[in-house]
Each structure stands twice: as C-alpha cells, then as structure tokens.
Design a protein around this motif. Structure first.
Motif, PDB file in Angstrom:
ATOM      1  N   UNK A   2      43.109  61.168  42.201  1.00  0.00           N
ATOM      2  CA  UNK A   2      43.073  59.722  41.984  1.00  0.00           C
ATOM      3  C   UNK A   2      44.163  59.074  42.659  1.00  0.00           C
ATOM      4  N   UNK A   3      44.448  59.656  43.783  1.00  0.00           N
ATOM      5  CA  UNK A   3      45.360  59.041  44.530  1.00  0.00           C
ATOM      6  C   UNK A   3      44.832  58.065  45.801  1.00  0.00           C
ATOM      7  N   UNK A   4      45.766  57.368  46.244  1.00  0.00           N
ATOM      8  CA  UNK A   4      45.472  56.355  47.344  1.00  0.00           C
ATOM      9  C   UNK A   4      44.962  57.122  48.481  1.00  0.00           C
ATOM     10  N   UNK A   5      45.608  58.059  48.836  1.00  0.00           N
ATOM     11  CA  UNK A   5      45.085  58.781  50.271  1.00  0.00           C
ATOM     12  C   UNK A   5      43.887  59.260  50.154  1.00  0.00           C
TER      13      UNK A   5
ATOM     14  N   UNK B 149      35.495  60.937  54.680  1.00  0.00           N
ATOM     15  CA  UNK B 149      36.053  62.390  54.503  1.00  0.00           C
ATOM     16  C   UNK B 149      36.646  62.628  53.159  1.00  0.00           C
ATOM     17  N   UNK B 150      35.965  63.437  52.225  1.00  0.00           N
ATOM     18  CA  UNK B 150      35.970  63.821  51.091  1.00  0.00           C
ATOM     19  C   UNK B 150      36.491  65.270  51.154  1.00  0.00           C
ATOM     20  N   UNK B 151      37.821  65.682  50.976  1.00  0.00           N
ATOM     21  CA  UNK B 151      38.396  66.747  51.277  1.00  0.00           C
ATOM     22  C   UNK B 151      38.416  67.517  49.653  1.00  0.00           C
TER      23      UNK B 151
END
Lengths: 300, 286, 371
Positions: free
Chosen positions: A140-143, A152-154
């Motif tokens: 849920x983070x900004x980065x 880029x979905x890590x």
C-alpha cells in the motif's frame, strides 16, 4: 614512590608458580559476574528443559515429540538460512561502509554522524522497523504504487516482503550498522606504510587487498560476521510483527511456547529450543575457530 | 596516493554513501510522513502525534532512569570487560576463545528466554537488596557483552599490546598506569564504539525491562504508542533521534582523551613507543 | 493534700480523654479492622469507606497488560486515579494473558507484582490457585455462569468477533465469503497469530462457523484462510492501528470493541458481524492472592463493576457484564449503548473445551495452510 623504587618493584622477576596464582586473580571478577548472571540463568534454562510440569526429570523435550518435530526442524532451517544470508550480506556491506568511513577525515562530521547513526540503528528493530518497511515498500506504499503505474509490479509473484526474503532484507537494516560499529576499529588499524610497501614492491590495488590488507583484516572480519550471524539468529521481534504464520523462525517459536494465550504454552519445550540455539552457535563458533586458525597462523 | 587512485576512492565512497544513505534514511522518512498524517485521506497534515509525546507525564522519569542505566552499564562494561580482555591477551592467550564464546552466549539466547532464567535471581535481588530500576544494570551488562567484546577485540588487535605493556612495565608503570595511560588512549576508537553500542543498547532495550515490570524508556514509549497509531510511530522516530543526538555528543567527548593517538589510525612506530614511555616515566615519579 | 486531689482530678481527666479518644478512634472507620488481604467483599473490610481509606493508605496499584486503547482502559485508569488519588502503575501494556499470570508468579514477594489481572477465560480457569476470592458490590447482577462461585474470577466485559473494514478502500462486506473476491486482493488480515493469540483464534472460529463449520470444528476456518492465501487476498502481518491507518490491512478480523477504535483514524470505518456466525467472548477479572496492595486491588474491582466503570467500558465499545441490570435500573449510558455494533444473529460462546480443541487443530495445521 620514588622512580628507583618503582623500577625495582616492576623489575623484580616473578617466581614461576607464584606468578600464575597472582595472574588468575585478574580474571576472577569477570568469571564471578558471568557465573552469576549468565551461567546461572542458562543453567536454569537447561534444568527447565529437562523437567516437566510436575518437576520430575524428563527427556521428552529433546526427543521426537520435542524439538525434533518436523515443524520445529523446519523453523530451525529457516532461521539458519536467514541468519547466514543476512550475516554474510550485512558483513560485506558493512565492511564496505566501514572502509568508506575510515578513509575519510577521522575527526570529521561525516564519520561522527555515521558512527552515531550506526550505533542507534544497530539496536533498532521490532514492530516499528517492520512497519517502517511496510510503509516504505509494502503493497500500500507510495513507492510500490508509483512503480506499478510505470509498469513495474515487483509483487507480481506474491508479496515477498512478508516472507523469509523480506525478513532477510529488513534484518540488514540493523546488521549493516552493527558491522560498521564493530569492524571500524579494525579498519582504522590499516597503516599507510602497508600500501607504500606494496607499491614500492611493484604491487597494485589487487595485490594489496589480496595479499596484504585482506589477510590482515580477515580474522576481525570473520569474528564480526559471526557476531552478525548470532545477532540475526536470536532476533525475533521484527519477524513477530511481520508474520502470523505460526512462528517460522526459532525465536518466534520460543516466544509462542512461552507466552501463548491459547493455552499452548510449553515452557519446557521453549527452554529446550533455547538450549538448542546455544548448541548451534557453539557449532558455528567451532567452525569459525578452525577458519581463524588457518588464516591467522602467520600473524603472530 | 596517486591521483587516479584518489579519484577511484572518492567515487567508491560517494557510491557507498548514496546507496546506504537511501537504504537507511528512506524508511525513516516514510515513518515521519506517516506520523504527520491527519485522520482521514483528506484531512490536513498535523503534528498532533508529536504533541502527544510531550503530554505524557511518565516519560521524563523513564528517560532519566534509562540514561542513568546507560551510564552505569557503560562504566561497568569498561571496568569489567576491558581489563579482563587485556589480561587474557597478555597472560592467557589460550583462554581467548573461551572468553569469546562466553561473550557471545547472551546473543544466542533470545532475550525472552534469558529473562526467564534471570527472573529467580532478580526476585532474590528485589527482596533482599534493592527494588529500583537501576538493578537492571546487572542484566544489561550481560546483554552488552557480545557487542562490547567484538568492538574492543577489534581495537586490541590493531595495537601491539605485548610490546606496549612490556615497555611501560619495564619503565616502572603499575598496571593501573598501563591500562589508563598506555592501553586506553591507543584504543580510543574501540572504546568509544563499545560505549556507543552500550548506550544504544540500554536506550533501546525493551524485553527485560518489560518482563521484569520496570518502566524504562522503551516501555514508556510502547505505552505512549498505544494511544494512537500516528503517535506510536512518532514516538519511535523521536526515540531514534534522541539516541542519535546523544551518541553524536558522546562522540565529540571521546576524541579529547587521546594525546598520543594522532589522526585516528594508530600510526605507530618505535618513536611513538619511546614517546609513550617517556610520558609514563614522567608520571610514575610522583 | 492539694497534690493528692490535683492528681485525682488529673487522673480522672486523663482517663476521660483516653476513653473519648478510643471511642473516636473506633467510630472513625478503623483501618485496623480492615484486613484487606483476606477480605472477600467490601463489608468484610468494614464498608466501602474503610476500604477506600485502606486503599488510599496503600497509595498505589499495579496493573498489567492494559493498553490504553483497549476497551477504553486509558479513561478507566485515569478515572480511578482522579476519583481516589491512587497512582496506577501499568506494566507490560502489550502483554498476553499468559504473561499476566507469569508475572504474578515471577514477581511474587516483590512490590511490583500485579495486584489484579484481566485475562482470557482459559487462562483464568487454569490459574485459580493464584487468585483471591472477592465479591464486588454488584455481585447479584452478574449471571452465575459468568462468575466463579466464590469470586475467584468474574467476567468483566466482552464483545463479538467482527470484520472491520475501510469502505473507501474495499466494497461493503455482506458475508464472509465476499472476502474471496478479487476486490480484496492483499487486504485481509488477522490481529494476531492464531496459534498464539486468543483473539486471532476466535477470528478463525468465526470463519469456520460462517463456512459451514461449527464451534467444534475449526477446520473449515483454516481451509477458508488457505483459500484466501491462494487467492492472494491474505496479508500475513499482524494488523495494528498503524497498519490500518497506513492502508496495509484495510480488512481486519478483530473484537468489535477494538475495531471501533479505528474509527478515529479512518472516518467511516465499518464493522461487520455475520448473522450466521456471531462469536462472542468475555474476559475475566481476578485479584492476586499475594497482591502487594490488597486494599487498592479490591477497590479497583469495585470501581470496575460500579456503574461508572461499566459505562466507561461501554464507551469503549465493549459490552459490560452488568449491562442488563443497568438497563433495567436506567443507569446505563444510552448513547454509548446505541453506538454498539448491531448484532442480528444468535450469539454463540465457545466453551473452554471447544477453544482448546480449536487451538490444537490450528497449531497443527495453520502454518501449512497459510505459508
């Protein structure tokens, strides 16, 4: 005391046996203290692991119904894995950072800032550290959201942050500062004369590190890496905050077995696990000693 | 140093500092960002979480208790561990592995298990000796052993202890002088680092104080943090900053006591040894 | 002669004074007559006033594992201190019930041992030898099934297991099965580890009952969480106020009275209690047999079960044990009672045997299910 009397007093040779008995007294305070506050509690833990609820002697906690259960063995392996990886990576990264700091101004602000920050962060952990990472690179983070928008979905293959690899990454946050703090004095001991000597003999940077500074620093490096391994092995507060999968690492299991609210507290088994941890570190220490003997036999 | 090498070194240093700086500062930044959030997605940012910290009455008592514990533990560590390590190096080199292992045990046993073993001892102490929070120093000294040992050991390896001590002794110094005026000034980095680690450990320690029902800094912080989500994170960041500033101040104190150790690296040769011995002789006469 | 008569007069005066002083002493409440350690009720101690006097004389109270945001304990502690001027030392705020009774054993004989504990039923039943019997003033209002007959433990407040969620991040939840949908990807969490935490275990029990299981069969609940994990909806971290506010755990299985506290961080936070799976649980109070401050401990119990204390719990979203009696007497805080989450189904309360069985099953199968 006059100078002459002092010189006589110091210069008098000790008789053989008397010298030994006087020397031992120097070690007494340390051993008494550790006996009282370290060995005694450890003995209490061991005794606790060998007694059951009624107080009678039992080996149950060390057998197939105790620490040899498959899920506990799996957690032991997971703990070892995390500790080895975070210990090694932390040691290398910390050594690099220590070298970067040591080559700067020894009285400068940068060095003081890095050593102070390292001292503080080496003890940072637990719920807050886990939360810090979740807030920084969690789902849920900004980065993460920004990177996902750029394609880029890590976390495409699952959120690894919540698994063993995530714990390892988070552990680095206190492993690297710890390495800096304990390894810096050794790096400080590198003398410019060594470099000059290597160059005057025609060596380059590679020769210097491979044959001179490397071997001289290796004993300290290994010792510090061992410390990092042990530190990671017994750390649990961070993992406890991060994972609710029934204690995937040994210290979490110990904590569960000691404080479980669902009535599954088994203090005897917890103590057996704690004792097993001591044994593991003893084994690793023996390996480390063997390694030390090989690499430092020409140092003294 | 050749200019090419100097350039490579600077590039290396900058790269390391940038990468590490990001790795360590970004999470703290996100914690700070979180602590300033308002009550809903659209509410404005505020410092309410931070103000809650100041409103807590018991926090100052807890801070003072933790600071006292830090001082006691650090001094006790230097008094107990350093002379023992020097003594072992000089006289009992075979025992060095034993000491090393002893100093590593506190790290291998998780605090939550170790405190179980310490509880009966603490019960005895509380009933027969003293009930105050400062008795925690006994346990903290044990917890500090692994870190102190490693930092001091790295420092001891970097100096030639045998030669220094033998030179000082042959010039008439007693063991106290050897320790205070010969060994310690040469190990100022190591001693400072060991002290920094001790202070940081005591300020950050939670498990022992909590399970023994004492209220130290971290326990008070945990309590404050339960008031509110933002406050729990604000209080953690505040405690990190507090410890950081404290250690920074300490690091300035450390440097003053090293009259012979120049520019950090023990740039040591025979001339230095003679100079040191001269200093020792000068004082032994009084 | 004059001396003799003077002495006689003085003697009579002194004797009169002594008699008066003695009378005055006994009528003043007689703290000497209140042996708080063995008192089993306020009347044993000579009445509420002498109990209050004895407690004030002790001056302190040791409590343990009472987080300020748990069922409004923060306000209860400050209310107690404001009313009686007794300092409350709150230790180990995040502790579990097991840690509370461990502290009683480990700190026995010191001044820091907990005076009172607030524990889950399982731990209460297993540790009655550590407790002292005490019957509070409101004893008659409490159902016999909710107290031990001599007062060794008495239930204090309870709630129902609910699924709290942030409506701005996930769609409204109307049944437990909704959580398997793709809208809940990486959003569902428990507030603890079910192999360790009573609260999380009850969350799994709720999932089981809602999916065709029962209080005796928790396997359906473990299977449900396995499915959640397979779907990628399960978040394996422990949900806290911070993770809820950060948006990491927008759906959280929690006791309803704990869930309501998220309302101050997320406006519009909702709590769903399934009609077909209304799982309730109560906690219990107990007094330490060897409490270092026995009078203060008993006064604390009186405070908690007084109308004031019970209403404070109600404000915290919990259901106090004397609620029915207070509704009848009209002393209940009506606004707080109306704000409680609506219960539409039939409440079910797992017995201790059912909890143990569920706990054993979960301990053996949880890690396989969600790793």
């Amino acid at each position: 005391m006059t100078a002459a009397a002092a010189a006589t007093a110091a210069g008098r040779p000790f008789a053989g046996s008397r010298r030994l008995s006087l020397s031992w007294t120097g070690l007494v305070p340390f051993f008494i203290y550790t006996a009282l506050f370290l060995f005694l509690p450890t003995a209490i833990i061991l005794v606790g692991s060998l007694t059951d609820k009624d107080g009678s002697f039992t080996l149950v906690n060390f057998g197939p119904d105790g620490i040899a259960q498959s899920y506990l063995l799996r957690t032991l392996l997971a703990s070892l894995q995390i500790s080895a990886v975070s210990g090694l990576v932390g040691a290398v990264a910390g050594a690099l950072l220590a070298y970067a700091v040591a080559t700067g101004n020894p009285r400068g602000v940068l060095r003081r800032t890095v050593t102070s920050a390292s001292g503080v962060l080496a003890q940072f952990g637990g719920v807050t550290l886990a939360f810090a990472f979740i807030a920084t690179i969690g789902p849920a983070s900004f980065i993460y959201e920004t990177m996902k928008d750029r394609g880029i979905d890590f976390y495409a293959n699952g959120v690894w942050l919540y698994e063993l690899s995530g714990i390892t990454l988070i552990y680095l946050y206190f492993q690297i500062p710890l390495m800096v703090i304990v390894f810096l004095p050794a790096v400080d001991g590198i003398r410019p004369q060594w470099r000059e000597a290597t160059e005057s003999l025609g060596g380059n940077t590679w020769h210097y590190w491979r044959y001179v500074a490397g071997p001289l620093l290796t004993p300290s490096f290994l010792g510090c890496a061992l410390l990092l391994f042990a530190n990671s092995f017994s750390a649990y507060a961070t993992a406890a905050a991060l994972i609710t999968q029934a204690g995937p690492i040994v210290p979490l299991q110990i904590s569960n077995l000691l404080t479980s609210e669902t009535g599954r507290a088994q203090p005897g088994l917890a103590k057996a696990l704690a004792f097993a941890m001591i044994v593991v570190v003893l084994v690793v220490m023996s390996l480390y000693t063997l390694l030390q003997r090989r690499t430092s036999n020409w140092l003294r | 140093m050749s200019s090419a090498r100097r350039f490579r070194l600077q590039v290396f240093r900058i790269a390391v500092f940038v990468v590490m700086g990001l790795f360590f500062l970004v999470p703290i930044g996100s914690m700070f960002e979180f602590s300033t959030r308002g009550n809903s997605a659209t509410a404005p940012r505020n410092l309410d979480a931070w103000l809650n910290i100041v409103k807590t009455p018991e926090l100052s008592e807890a801070i003072i208790a933790s600071l006292e514990l830090a001082v006691i533990t650090t001094l006790a560590m230097l008094v107990l561990v350093l002379p023992t390590m020097v003594w072992v190096r000089l006289r009992f080199s075979g025992l060095s592995r034993v000491i090393e292992f002893i100093c590593l045990i506190p790290l291998t046993v998780p605090a939550i298990a170790l405190v179980v073993g310490m509880v009966p001892i603490y019960r005895w102490i509380n009933i027969n000796v003293n009930d105050s929070i400062l008795t925690l120093a006994f346990a903290y000294l044990i917890l500090v052993l692994p870190y102190a040992y490693r930092a001091l050991d790295a420092g001891l390896s970097a100096i030639d202890l045998k030669t220094l001590s033998e030179a000082a002794r042959s010039l008439g110094a007693g063991w106290a002088t050897v320790m205070l005026r010969v060994v310690m000034p040469n190990m100022s980095t190591a001693i400072l680092n060991a002290s920094l680690l001790s202070v940081a450990l005591v300020l950050g320690e939670y498990t022992f104080a909590n399970l023994l029902a004492y209220e130290n800094l971290q326990v008070a912080i945990a309590y404050v943090g339960l008031v509110d989500a933002g406050t729990s994170i604000a209080v953690a960041v505040a405690s990190l900053l507090f410890a950081f500033v404290l250690l920074l101040i300490l690091s300035y104190l450390g440097r003053r006591q090293a009259p012979f150790a120049q520019a950090g690296a023990a740039d040591y040769d025979l001339a230095q040894t003679v100079g040191l011995s001269g200093g020792v002789i000068g004082r032994a006469g009084r | 002669m004059r001396w003799g008569s003077l002495t006689r007069h003085l003697g009579t005066a002194v004797a009169a004074l002594i008699v008066l002083a003695a009378c005055g002493g006994t009528s003043g409440g007689g703290t000497a007559s209140c042996n708080a350690k063995t008192a089993t009720s306020a009347s044993d101690c000579g009445g509420m006033d002498s109990l209050v006097a004895a407690a004030k004389k002790e001056g302190e109270l040791n409590v343990i594992a009472l987080p300020p945001d748990w069922a409004n304990y923060g306000a209860i502690i400050s209310g107690f201190t404001a009313k009686y001027g007794i300092k409350v030392n709150s230790a180990n705020p995040n502790g579990s019930s097991q840690e509370e009774v461990d502290a009683i054993k480990q700190l026995q004989g010191t001044n820091r041992a907990p005076d009172v504990v607030d524990v889950g039923m399982k731990v209460a039943l297993a540790n009655t030898t550590l407790f002292a019997p005490y019957k509070v003033s409101g004893w008659a209002d409490i159902l016999s099934g909710q107290k031990e007959s001599t007062g060794l433990w008495v239930q204090d407040y309870g709630g129902f297991m609910g699924i709290g969620y942030d409506p701005s991040k996930v769609p409204a939840i109307n049944s437990v099965q909704d959580l398997l949908g793709s809208a809940y990807k990486s959003k569902v969490a428990l507030a603890g580890d079910p192999t360790k935490s009573n609260q999380a275990l009850n969350g799994v029990i709720l999932a089981s009952v809602a999916n065709g299981g029962s209080l005796d069969d928790v396997s359906k609940g473990v299977d449900f969480f396995h499915q959640l994990k397979q779907a990628g909806n399960y978040v394996p971290i422990i949900g806290t106020a911070a993770t809820v506010k950060a948006g990491t755990t927008p759906v959280l299985f929690e006791w309803d009275y704990l869930s309501t506290s998220h309302g101050k961080d997320i406006s519009g936070w909702k709590i769903f209690v399934p009609a077909n799976a209304t799982i309730g649980g109560y906690y219990a109070q107990a007094v330490n047999k060897d409490a270092p401050h026995p009078a203060a401990a008993r006064l604390w119990e009186e405070y908690l079960y007084s109308d004031e204390g019970q209403n404070l719990w109600l404000k915290g979203g919990a259901r106090p044990v004397r609620q029915a009696a207070m509704e009848k007497s009209g002393k209940i805080d009506a606004a707080a009672a109306a704000a409680l989450p609506k219960i539409t189904g039939t409440p079910q309360f797992p017995t201790q045997d059912q909890q143990t069985k569920a706990g054993d099953y979960v301990a053996a199968n949880w890690s396989k299910a969600v790793s």
